[in-house]
Design a protein around this motif. Structure first.
Motif, PDB file in Angstrom:
ATOM      1  N   ASN A   1      17.378  12.357 -37.236  1.00  0.00           N
ATOM      2  CA  ASN A   1      16.576  11.969 -38.384  1.00  0.00           C
ATOM      3  C   ASN A   1      16.598  13.060 -39.443  1.00  0.00           C
TER       4      ASN A   1
ATOM      5  N   GLY B   1      15.410  11.223 -46.307  1.00  0.00           N
ATOM      6  CA  GLY B   1      16.199  10.135 -46.876  1.00  0.00           C
ATOM      7  C   GLY B   1      15.871   9.860 -48.327  1.00  0.00           C
TER       8      GLY B   1
ATOM      9  N   MET C   1      16.111   9.034 -42.640  1.00  0.00           N
ATOM     10  CA  MET C   1      17.284   8.228 -42.340  1.00  0.00           C
ATOM     11  C   MET C   1      17.992   8.864 -41.152  1.00  0.00           C
TER      12      MET C   1
END
Length: 407
Positions: free
Chosen positions: A217, A220, A211
């Motif tokens: 990044n 997630g 995510m």
């Protein structure tokens, strides 16, 4: 076989033995408190008032055959505050509500670029009246009366729920379940448990499911809720119902942790969703039902309905430099008045609430997170400081989140 495995097997044998707990266990474990206590406000005399009778199930502890009076009953003052403590070290309470526990969390990096959100709990020790820090459990929910806590072991999802004695610090009983549990909550009367089930840990973050956070990044979450079980505390019997995680029309789900909660009267359960109507309700057999009229205007504010169901704690309603939250009519949703709090957390009684309040001089930007627990009274601008301030950040690892229940 290593030591952990030996201990685990021993505990499971003990759990198997507990399956033969005789009927009526809850009647011995749950004592009914027939009326609210009349307390004295520290430093001031108050007139004796008539008290409305209530029935709140509270677990009774057994400690070597001797009755041990819990710390929360040793001190029945109307207000127990520690405005110099954050996180708190000693019992905090107001009216019929107390801070039963609090939690902090940190993100721990794991092999394979995964990560995990791990909690440390400050759990009320009913022998000392202090909050003991523990990392033993992945999840804790304290029953009304603060005599027992439902606990989940590490490495979610787990296949059993422990009932922890808050005086002895020992698990008095294990309830085995057929589905993997990731979160658990007591009903308002303490006689049932609501266990939300998952196929994966709702606290695990996957490097393969990235995510984007502030342009970077990161690992997630993966939504994996499978359903929920309503557990009878007396018998340990659990009825499981399939209920996959909520997702919008595009197939998107906001969080991996999507625990369900009991309605105000404990007759229904609901899930919170990020779009209208905000909540979806189900009966205890898993059937979708209409939103109860009295809960149609309950907002994201944690306080919810007052104990008598005549008022609802609403969202932030301040204008300009004003720090205030709404008190509304639950049937119409119309705002009745405001109270000088930033975020309403719990009702102390039908006229007072516990809330986060931020420093008026710093309550902008990150300063809004520089807040403390306050006791607010409807119809008054007077506030009582219950705790010291948290740090002015919404993501520092030591930031504590309170858990309230009736005392």
């Amino acid at each position: 076989m290593n030591v952990d495995e030996l201990l685990r097997d021993a505990l499971r044998e003990q759990a198997a033995d507990s399956a033969s707990v005789p009927s009526g266990f809850a009647d011995r474990v749950l004592a009914v408190r027939h009326r609210r206590r009349v307390r004295t406000i520290a430093g001031a005399a108050v007139a004796t008032a008539a008290v409305v009778a209530t029935a709140v199930a509270v677990p009774v502890l057994h400690s070597g055959g001797q009755d041990v009076r819990p710390a929360s009953r040793m001190n029945q003052s109307d207000i127990i505050a520690h405005p110099d403590q954050s996180p708190p070290r000693d019992l905090i309470a107001a009216g019929d509500t107390a801070l039963a526990a609090f939690s902090t969390y940190k993100k721990v990096e794991l092999p394979g670029r995964d990560a995990e959100m791990r909690r440390t709990f400050g759990l009320l020790n009913q022998k000392t009246g202090k909050y003991d820090r523990t990392t033993r459990w992945s999840w804790v929910d304290v029953a009304p009366g603060m005599r027992t806590a439902a606990v989940l072991e590490k490495r979610l999802p787990v296949d059993r729920v422990g009932l922890l004695d808050l005086i002895t610090g020992k698990v008095e009983r294990w309830i085995e379940l057929d589905k993997g549990v990731g979160g658990v909550k007591f009903s308002p009367d303490g006689r049932k448990l609501l266990a939300t089930t998952y196929s994966k840990s709702p606290d695990h973050l996957y490097g393969s499911h990235k995510m984007n956070v502030n342009g970077k990044n990161q690992p997630g979450p993966v939504a994996s809720r499978t359903g929920f079980a309503v557990v009878d505390v007396d018998s340990g019997k659990a009825d499981w119902h399939e209920l996959p995680f909520w997702k919008d029309e595009m197939g998107w789900s906001p969080n991996a942790r999507a625990d369900l909660a009991f309605s105000h009267d404990g007759k229904l359960v609901y899930e919170q969703i990020p779009t209208a109507p905000g909540r979806i309700y189900y009966d205890l057999n898993g059937r979708k039902v209409a939103t109860p009229a009295v809960e149609k205007h309950v907002t994201w504010a944690e306080a919810g309905l007052s104990p008598d169901g005549k008022l609802v704690g609403g969202d932030f309603a301040g204008q300009g430099d004003e720090i205030a939250s709404a008190i509304a009519d639950p049937l119409s949703g119309k705002m009745i008045t405001k109270v000088p709090g930033q975020q309403l957390l719990a009702w102390a009684d039908n006229k007072r609430l516990i809330a986060w309040g931020c420093d008026p001089k710093k309550c902008r930007g990150k300063g809004e997170f520089h807040n403390q627990l306050l006791l607010l009274t409807i119809g008054s601008d007077k506030v009582v400081q219950l705790s010291d301030f948290r740090k002015a950040s919404d993501d520092y690892p030591g930031r504590w989140t309170p858990q309230f229940t009736t005392r």
